[in-house]
Design an enzyme around this catalytic site. Structure first.
Site, short mmCIF file in Angstrom:
data_model
loop_
_atom_site.label_atom_id
_atom_site.label_comp_id
_atom_site.label_asym_id
_atom_site.label_seq_id
_atom_site.Cartn_x
_atom_site.Cartn_y
_atom_site.Cartn_z
N HIS A 81 0.83 -1.19 0.04
CA HIS A 81 -0.18 -0.02 -0.37
C HIS A 81 1.32 1.26 -0.26
CE1 HIS A 81 -3.94 -1.36 0.64
NE2 HIS A 81 -3.05 -2.71 0.16
N TYR A 350 3.36 -5.24 10.07
CA TYR A 350 3.18 -4.51 9.69
C TYR A 350 4.91 -3.03 9.98
CZ TYR A 350 -1.73 -4.27 7.80
OH TYR A 350 -2.56 -4.30 7.20
#
Lengths: 376, 88
Positions: A81, A350
């Protein structure tokens, strides 16, 4: 006791330390062996837990490496992303969520929100396209100092059940340098091993794609558990449904601006704040919480708990969202993780992506502050 | 000499061995959480409070050392060993 028999006490005796018989060679060896065993046990446990005995196991670093392997290293950008813009606004809770969760965010009232719209993929300068997966990361800042972070996408279900399946697919999706496309045999083999992915893809393809970010429905995908003030727990999934009317993405593949999705979002928010309903889907005990590839039955209760308003959009250069890790396990009291294996894996990967990108200088993002000022 | 204790106080020993177990656990969790996908979140949620607990116990340890001074070194300890023990 005569004078003669009296002896000066030794230092050891004065300290009360009794004289121990000296150990023989076998005794000494036995003690050294015992110390050796204890040290080996600690070292062995350390090696076991540190993964040195299972060098082929999938780790957060290996999964993050796979993103870099497939799409290259883009210093300073998110490892997935990568292309996005920052947004901010507020969430206005209507209090309907209090019945199922004690989380402060569900009490009636308004909390500030900061977020980020993104397109999936490793390339920070990828051209916008209707079928790129759209992401929305949000951080709700609650008055008691807690924060709630959630990272959502526009897919109704997730195509992969486990982090291992995700990794396998990621590796199989690496474009062949000769054709510029992934090896079809590799993808076919993956789908044969993962019928759940085939099934999820059917569900995903049956959902029409909207024209822009502002009229997109975003799904939290993974299941969580809510706890209310009496300690009662229910499984939950959530989604954001847009108040902007749905319009299907244009099928015409005419020339589009490279950033047309983001530019339209900037123009929309500058004209009028964009708004979404936050909907909780309350699961039944029989609903699977460990499998994001399967949607729950359509008749499950849906509770509209409030409205998200995004009234400001910024380039990544100035937005505070750029340095937020939208870790789905940053949760306030009243919302807890489920047994979905993707949740812990997302949290771990993440964090890995965050650590890597924050240590690097970031070149300008695709959407610059000038693009945002210009609006449209 | 007469006021010096003959051995470590029971509380000092308890503190010492509890912390030894905690620090070893902390090290194992630390190396495990950076390589684990499925257990990452659970491990982090133990690692954090455990680390804070160790920090608090370090303070307790300092205070305890003032209240319960350690016994003198055994006669059999060499100069280097005494130096190392004092430094640590």
């Amino acid at each position: 006791m005569s004078e003669r028999e009296w002896k000066m006490p030794t230092y050891r005796e004065a300290l009360g330390e009794s004289e121990r018989p000296r150990l023989g060679i076998p005794g000494t060896l036995a003690r050294f062996a015992l110390i050796g065993v204890a040290l080996a046990a600690v070292a062995g446990a350390f090696a076991y837990f540190g993964g040195w005995l299972t060098p082929n196991a999938l780790t957060p670093a290996r999964l993050t490496d796979a993103f870099e392997h497939v799409g290259g290293v883009h210093a300073g950008f998110r490892r997935n992303h990568a292309k996005g813009v920052g947004v901010s606004g507020f969430f206005e809770s209507n209090g309907s969520g209090e019945r199922v969760s004690e989380a402060v965010v569900f009490r009636p009232g308004r909390v500030p929100v900061i977020g980020r719209f993104s397109l999936s993929g490793v390339q920070p300068y990828v051209a916008d396209a209707p079928d790129e997966v759209r992401g929305l990361g949000l951080q709700f800042s609650l008055p008691d100092g807690e924060v709630w972070r959630t990272a959502m996408v526009n897919l109704p279900v997730f195509p992969f059940r486990t982090p291992e399946a995700f990794y396998e697919q990621l590796v199989a999706s690496k474009p062949d340098p000769k054709t510029g496309k992934p090896d079809p045999a590799g993808m076919k083999a993956f789908l044969e091993r993962h019928p759940e992915t085939v099934q999820a893809m059917t569900v995903i393809k049956s959902q029409p794609v909207s024209s822009g970010f502002d009229n997109t429905t975003f799904h939290g995908l993974n299941a969580f558990r809510l706890f209310n003030s009496t300690g009662k727990s229910v499984p939950v999934r959530w989604l954001m449904t847009p108040m902007q009317p749905f319009e299907a993405a244009s099928a015409a593949s005419g020339p589009r601006d490279k950033n047309y999705l983001f530019e339209a979002l900037i123009a929309q928010i500058q004209r009028q704040p964009a708004r979404w309903h936050l909907i909780l889907i309350i699961g039944q005990p029989s609903d699977p919480t460990h499998d994001a590839t399967i949607a729950w039955p359509a008749e499950r209760e849906r509770v509209d708990v409030g409205t998200l308003t995004l009234d400001r959009v910024e380039s990544e250069e100035t937005s505070a969202a750029t340095d937020i890790n939208f870790d789905p396990l940053v949760l306030p009291a009243g919302i807890a993780p489920s047994d979905d294996p993707l949740l812990s894996a997302r949290s771990a990967v993440y964090a890995q992506s965050f650590t890597r990108r924050e240590g690097q200088a970031k070149p300008p993002s695709a959407i610059t502050p000038a693009d945002v000022r210009r609006g449209n | 000499m007469s006021t010096q204790p003959r051995q470590f106080a029971a509380f000092s020993r308890l503190l010492h061995w509890t912390m030894a177990a905690m620090v070893l656990t902390m090290l194992c969790i630390g190396v495990a959480m950076v390589v684990s996908l499925g257990k990452y979140h659970v491990l982090v949620s133990i690692h954090r409070p455990l680390g804070i607990a160790i920090l608090i116990l370090v303070v307790v340890r300092f205070v305890n050392r003032l209240l319960n001074p350690p016994p003198p070194f055994p006669a059999s300890m060499s100069r280097a060993e005494r130096g190392a023990a004092t430094a640590s």
